[in-house]
Structures are given as C-alpha cells and as structure tokens.
Design an enzyme around this catalytic site. Sequence first.
Site, PDB file in Angstrom:
ATOM      1  N   GLY A  16      -5.700 -20.132  26.194  1.00 40.80           N
ATOM      2  CA  GLY A  16      -6.612 -19.593  27.212  1.00 40.80           C
ATOM      3  C   GLY A  16      -5.971 -18.356  27.830  1.00 40.80           C
ATOM      4  CB  VAL A  82      -0.477 -31.127  22.110  1.00 46.18           C
ATOM      5  CG1 VAL A  82       0.805 -31.818  22.557  1.00 46.18           C
ATOM      6  CG2 VAL A  82      -0.158 -29.907  21.270  1.00 46.18           C
ATOM      7  CD  GLU A 174     -20.492 -16.631  38.552  1.00 41.41           C
ATOM      8  OE1 GLU A 174     -19.783 -15.721  38.986  1.00 41.41           O
ATOM      9  OE2 GLU A 174     -20.118 -17.406  37.646  1.00 41.41           O
ATOM     10  CG  ASP A 303      -7.332 -23.487  35.440  1.00 40.17           C
ATOM     11  OD1 ASP A 303      -7.017 -22.472  36.078  1.00 40.17           O
ATOM     12  OD2 ASP A 303      -8.497 -23.728  35.058  1.00 40.17           O
ATOM     13  CB  ALA A 319      -9.346 -15.706  34.875  1.00 39.30           C
TER      14      ALA A 319
HETATM   15  C1  LIG Z   1     -17.630 -22.041  33.905  1.00 36.91           C
HETATM   16  C2  LIG Z   1     -16.378 -21.403  34.445  1.00 36.91           C
HETATM   17  C3  LIG Z   1     -16.471 -20.230  35.179  1.00 36.91           C
HETATM   18  C4  LIG Z   1     -15.312 -19.620  35.681  1.00 36.91           C
HETATM   19  N1  LIG Z   1     -15.439 -18.444  36.379  1.00 36.91           N
HETATM   20  C5  LIG Z   1     -14.324 -17.816  36.802  1.00 36.91           C
HETATM   21  C6  LIG Z   1     -14.414 -16.544  37.447  1.00 36.91           C
HETATM   22  O1  LIG Z   1     -15.511 -16.009  37.641  1.00 36.91           O
HETATM   23  N2  LIG Z   1     -13.256 -15.938  37.833  1.00 36.91           N
HETATM   24  C7  LIG Z   1     -12.023 -16.511  37.621  1.00 36.91           C
HETATM   25  O2  LIG Z   1     -10.998 -15.904  37.957  1.00 36.91           O
HETATM   26  N3  LIG Z   1     -11.909 -17.700  37.022  1.00 36.91           N
HETATM   27  C8  LIG Z   1     -13.027 -18.371  36.602  1.00 36.91           C
HETATM   28  N4  LIG Z   1     -12.923 -19.581  35.980  1.00 36.91           N
HETATM   29  C9  LIG Z   1     -11.588 -20.199  35.872  1.00 36.91           C
HETATM   30  C10 LIG Z   1     -10.802 -19.633  34.713  1.00 36.91           C
HETATM   31  O3  LIG Z   1     -11.582 -19.589  33.550  1.00 36.91           O
HETATM   32  C11 LIG Z   1      -9.566 -20.488  34.536  1.00 36.91           C
HETATM   33  O4  LIG Z   1      -8.809 -20.428  35.725  1.00 36.91           O
HETATM   34  C12 LIG Z   1      -8.712 -20.013  33.364  1.00 36.91           C
HETATM   35  O5  LIG Z   1      -9.449 -20.126  32.160  1.00 36.91           O
HETATM   36  C13 LIG Z   1      -7.439 -20.826  33.279  1.00 36.91           C
HETATM   37  O6  LIG Z   1      -6.697 -20.370  32.195  1.00 36.91           O
HETATM   38  P1  LIG Z   1      -5.745 -21.365  31.419  1.00 36.91           P
HETATM   39  O7  LIG Z   1      -5.050 -20.526  30.400  1.00 36.91           O
HETATM   40  O8  LIG Z   1      -4.939 -22.140  32.379  1.00 36.91           O
HETATM   41  O9  LIG Z   1      -6.710 -22.418  30.716  1.00 36.91           O
HETATM   42  P2  LIG Z   1      -7.934 -22.210  29.749  1.00 36.91           P
HETATM   43  O10 LIG Z   1      -8.425 -20.823  29.753  1.00 36.91           O
HETATM   44  O11 LIG Z   1      -8.901 -23.297  30.114  1.00 36.91           O
HETATM   45  O12 LIG Z   1      -7.326 -22.512  28.314  1.00 36.91           O
HETATM   46  C14 LIG Z   1      -6.817 -23.769  27.966  1.00 36.91           C
HETATM   47  C15 LIG Z   1      -6.700 -23.854  26.460  1.00 36.91           C
HETATM   48  O13 LIG Z   1      -5.984 -25.037  26.135  1.00 36.91           O
HETATM   49  C16 LIG Z   1      -6.580 -25.690  25.033  1.00 36.91           C
HETATM   50  N5  LIG Z   1      -6.206 -27.112  25.117  1.00 36.91           N
HETATM   51  C17 LIG Z   1      -6.468 -27.967  26.130  1.00 36.91           C
HETATM   52  N6  LIG Z   1      -5.890 -29.171  25.885  1.00 36.91           N
HETATM   53  C18 LIG Z   1      -5.237 -29.049  24.706  1.00 36.91           C
HETATM   54  C19 LIG Z   1      -4.456 -29.941  23.934  1.00 36.91           C
HETATM   55  N7  LIG Z   1      -4.198 -31.187  24.336  1.00 36.91           N
HETATM   56  N8  LIG Z   1      -3.958 -29.518  22.744  1.00 36.91           N
HETATM   57  C20 LIG Z   1      -4.207 -28.248  22.303  1.00 36.91           C
HETATM   58  N9  LIG Z   1      -4.932 -27.364  23.020  1.00 36.91           N
HETATM   59  C21 LIG Z   1      -5.437 -27.748  24.204  1.00 36.91           C
HETATM   60  C22 LIG Z   1      -8.061 -25.406  25.205  1.00 36.91           C
HETATM   61  O14 LIG Z   1      -8.756 -25.525  23.965  1.00 36.91           O
HETATM   62  C23 LIG Z   1      -8.052 -23.974  25.753  1.00 36.91           C
HETATM   63  O15 LIG Z   1      -8.111 -23.016  24.707  1.00 36.91           O
HETATM   64  C24 LIG Z   1     -14.052 -20.218  35.461  1.00 36.91           C
HETATM   65  C25 LIG Z   1     -13.957 -21.407  34.728  1.00 36.91           C
HETATM   66  C26 LIG Z   1     -15.116 -21.994  34.224  1.00 36.91           C
HETATM   67  C27 LIG Z   1     -15.016 -23.267  33.424  1.00 36.91           C
END
Ligand SMILES: Cc1cc2nc3c(=O)[nH]c(=O)nc-3n(C[C@H](O)[C@H](O)[C@H](O)COP(=O)(O)OP(=O)(O)OC[C@H]3O[C@@H](n4cnc5c(N)ncnc54)[C@H](O)[C@@H]3O)c2cc1C
Length: 433
Positions: A16, A82, A174, A303, A319
């Site tokens: 992500g 994982v 939204e 997150d 994000a």
């Molecule tokens: C509908 C929605 C709207 C949003 N709108 C906003 C916004 O407008 N502005 C903003 O700043 N933020 C927004 N967010 C929040 C933002 O998207 C998240 O904070 C951000 O994506 C977090 O990034 P991350 O890398 O921690 O996790 P993520 O982007 O969620 O990525 C996690 C990754 O881990 C993978 N994964 C999970 N578990 C496993 C496992 N056990 N094994 C292998 N892979 C795994 C998943 O497939 C995914 O690819 C929104 C979120 C959502 C759901």
Amino acid sequence: MKGSCNRKKLIVIGGGFAGLNLIQSLKHAPFDITLIDKRNHHLFQPLLYQVATATLAPRDISVTFRELFAKQQHTTVIMGEVVQIDKEDKKVVLENGDTFDYDYLAIAVGSKHSYFGHTDWEPFAPGIKTITDALKIREHILTAFEIAERLDSLTETPKYLTFAIVGGGPTGVEFAGTIAELIKKTMHGNFRRIKTEKARVFLIEAFDRILPSFHPKLSEKTKSDLEKMGVTVLTNHAVTEITKDGVRLGEIFIQSRNIIWAAGNSIPTVVKTLGSEQDKQGRVIVEKDLSIPNHPEIFVLGDAAHFKNRKNIPLPGVATVAVQQGRFLGALLKAEVRKKQIPKHRIKGFKYFDKGSLATIGTGKAVCTIGKFNFSGFFAWFLWAVVHIAYLIGFRNRMSVMLEWSIHLFTGTRSSRLIHSTIDEKLPKRDDI
Ligand SMILES: Cc1cc2nc3c(=O)[nH]c(=O)nc-3n(C[C@H](O)[C@H](O)[C@H](O)COP(=O)(O)OP(=O)(O)OC[C@H]3O[C@@H](n4cnc5c(N)ncnc54)[C@H](O)[C@@H]3O)c2cc1C
C-alpha cells in the site's frame, strides 16, 4: 530466499502507500527486497468510493506491482498472504506454509473494517477497502434502481431507493454526496416507472457532528451542503441493529436495502502473531524509529502502526502518514547499511509533517484545513482534485482520471454503469416482499 553476500534481505508485507514508498526509496540501496502482498496491485484507496459510485473504473486507481517494479531488479514480488511472523527465527510464513527469511522486516498491512463486534451486520452493510468491495457496492447500488423499476409494490420500492451510509468521516461524506449526485444528475430521466428524485440518502453519525477531525465550522458547512443536495444527516445517532430490511438507530428504523458501512477500522490479524503490544484497535505500538521494542530489525508502518505525535496523540490512519513513514524508513535503512552505524534517523525518530486535510462533498464542493486555515467551496475542491491526481500512481491513471472527471463535470454522466451479473439472483421473491 537467498540474498547476495553484502546485500541485506528486506521483506515488506503489504504494497500500500507505506510499503510502496519504502520500496521506491530503496531503488539503489544494497537490499534484496521481497514484497509480499495478497493482491497483485497497489490500490489508491482514497478514490475507491468513485469506483463504487460508477465514476471511475478499477484500473484508473490501481497499478500492478509487476509493472511498478519491472525495472527494480532487486525487488521480487510474491503474491500471497502472510499468516504468521516468527520474530525469533526471523521468518514469515505464508498461507500454504511457504517461509521467507529476512534481515529486516517491514509490516505495512494497512487496516480492515470493524463492525464493533457486530460481524452479523457485515452482509447487509458492506464496507469498502478493496476493488472487490467497491465493485460489489457499485453492483448493489445500480441493481437497486433496476429492482425498483421492476417492482410494482409501492411499499417496497422506497426500500430499494433508500441509501443509508453509516459513518460521518470523510469516506461517509464522500459516499453520501456522490450517491446524491448519482440520483439527481446521472439517473434522472433514465427510468420510466420510478421517480428517481424520490430516492433518499441518509448519513448516520454517532458523534455530535460529521467530519469530527475537521474544524467545527467545516463540519457545519458540510452538513448544510449535503442537506442542500438532498442528504438527511443524522448526528448523535448510534446504530443499534442492521438487518436485510434496514438500519435501526434506537427508536428509529430506516427501511433500506442499501446500507454502506464507512465506520470503524481494525488491523489485520497477522500482526497479532508478532506478539508485540497493540492498542484497542489492534495497531502495534512502535518506537520513535517505527521499530518494535527489542527488535530493531522489525518495523511497523502506515495504518497498522500506533505512533504518537509530539502532543502524545496517535497519528491518524491516512495516506500521508503512510507515505511519509515509508520514505522515512527507506532513508533509515539506507543510512544504516551504508554507514554501518546507528543513523540519525534512529536517534531523532520519525516526525510527521501535517500537510492538512481535505474531504470532498460533491462536484465542485469540498472542505480543507491547512494549518490554521479552514476553507470550503470550489477552490477547496480544486485543491482536492489536484492533490489526488498528484498522489495517483502512474501517468496513464492520472490522465484517465482527469478525463473521466472532466467528462463528469461538464455532462454529469458516469462511465462505469455496467452491471455484470443478472438481476434474477438479487430480485426479491414474491413471498419475501
Ligand atoms: C475508502 C477509503 C478512503 C480513504 N480516503 C482517504 C483520503 O481521502 N485521504 C487519506 O489520506 N487517506 C484516506 N484513506 C486512508 C488511506 O488509504 C490509508 O491510510 C492508507 O492506505 C494506509 O496505507 P498502508 O500502506 O498502511 O495500508 P494499505 O494502503 O491499506 O495497504 C496495505 C496492503 O497490505 C496488503 N496486506 C494486508 N494484509 C496482508 C497480509 N496478511 N499478507 C500480505 N499482504 C497483506 C493489502 O493487500 C494492501 O495492499 C482512505 C481509506 C479508505 C479505505
């Protein structure tokens, strides 16, 4: 998995925002990187609701890891989930028992929906985190109009034309605004038996105002804009029950076959296997350099991490936090392997630079907070659009989203209105009515 002699083995779980930025910042560093993700693509979650409401197609907001890392020779992508992390043996275990060992481990698994213990609500109130979720919701919304057009029962039609969104944060707002526009601008005039303008949208929030993370003035402005668009905003109303026929808020029961869950988050269960301290939501409590206590080689970011800012408040799951943490960890690892000493990043720790918050209400309407400045209206929406285009991954996606938005802005139409399944399985049986 074997690494070459001087190169360190880094496993990144999750591609992500956090995982992707970490890997991209290590492009030329001496690491053999293995990205393990259960999906084959990076997803731009902030625009998922636009896939769910027929504005954008899945490919507009996602890009495959294979394309992204085609030229990054020392990055291997493994599609898999994982299920266990063994920090003593320094290995991770996948769903079929495959293992991968590491020198460094970065856990960036994001978050998932939480129904506050009411998992039985999930089938009637789907949440949105993945492309599959968005397509299911899109199919559901579009099919609801088709079913309403088929039904001849005056008492049943309103249920299909009532949309209830639970959660008044940015995603809920939204959704509510876009569904209101879908009804007024896109569906209007397309049906003969139903009057689409009679469709209703409810936005339900347990707190005393929507957008609680924004300035109260902006919450008020958002509420009044949504109401002008035909949305009924119910604050101070906690959901007490959700069934296939609707949502209960104490004494009130809203009949609806279209409930969307935009409240509560929790963390994927795999992080429990780390055996490190977690907060109530399941986020792992991390040190100032994002590592976990007593394991300077394991990091949790995005997150899934509970990281306190200077005011001792945990950073929000957004994000920008994930992006900055990914880049920070990249710089830390690079410095550590090159200088073979404790880098300043470890000592000083991660510092979040808050660039502000944006939420869109509808086309041409958004709210924005940057430092002490709070504003709303077209300029805020324009800024929202520019920021989202800038953060999207890939030139093709940026062009495609700009084109779709321009067409929508001038015509009100949406290009992704196809329903892929047939209606029969969703049509209520006569005795079900
Ligand atoms: C509908 C929605 C709207 C949003 N709108 C906003 C916004 O407008 N502005 C903003 O700043 N933020 C927004 N967010 C929040 C933002 O998207 C998240 O904070 C951000 O994506 C977090 O990034 P991350 O890398 O921690 O996790 P993520 O982007 O969620 O990525 C996690 C990754 O881990 C993978 N994964 C999970 N578990 C496993 C496992 N056990 N094994 C292998 N892979 C795994 C998943 O497939 C995914 O690819 C929104 C979120 C959502 C759901």
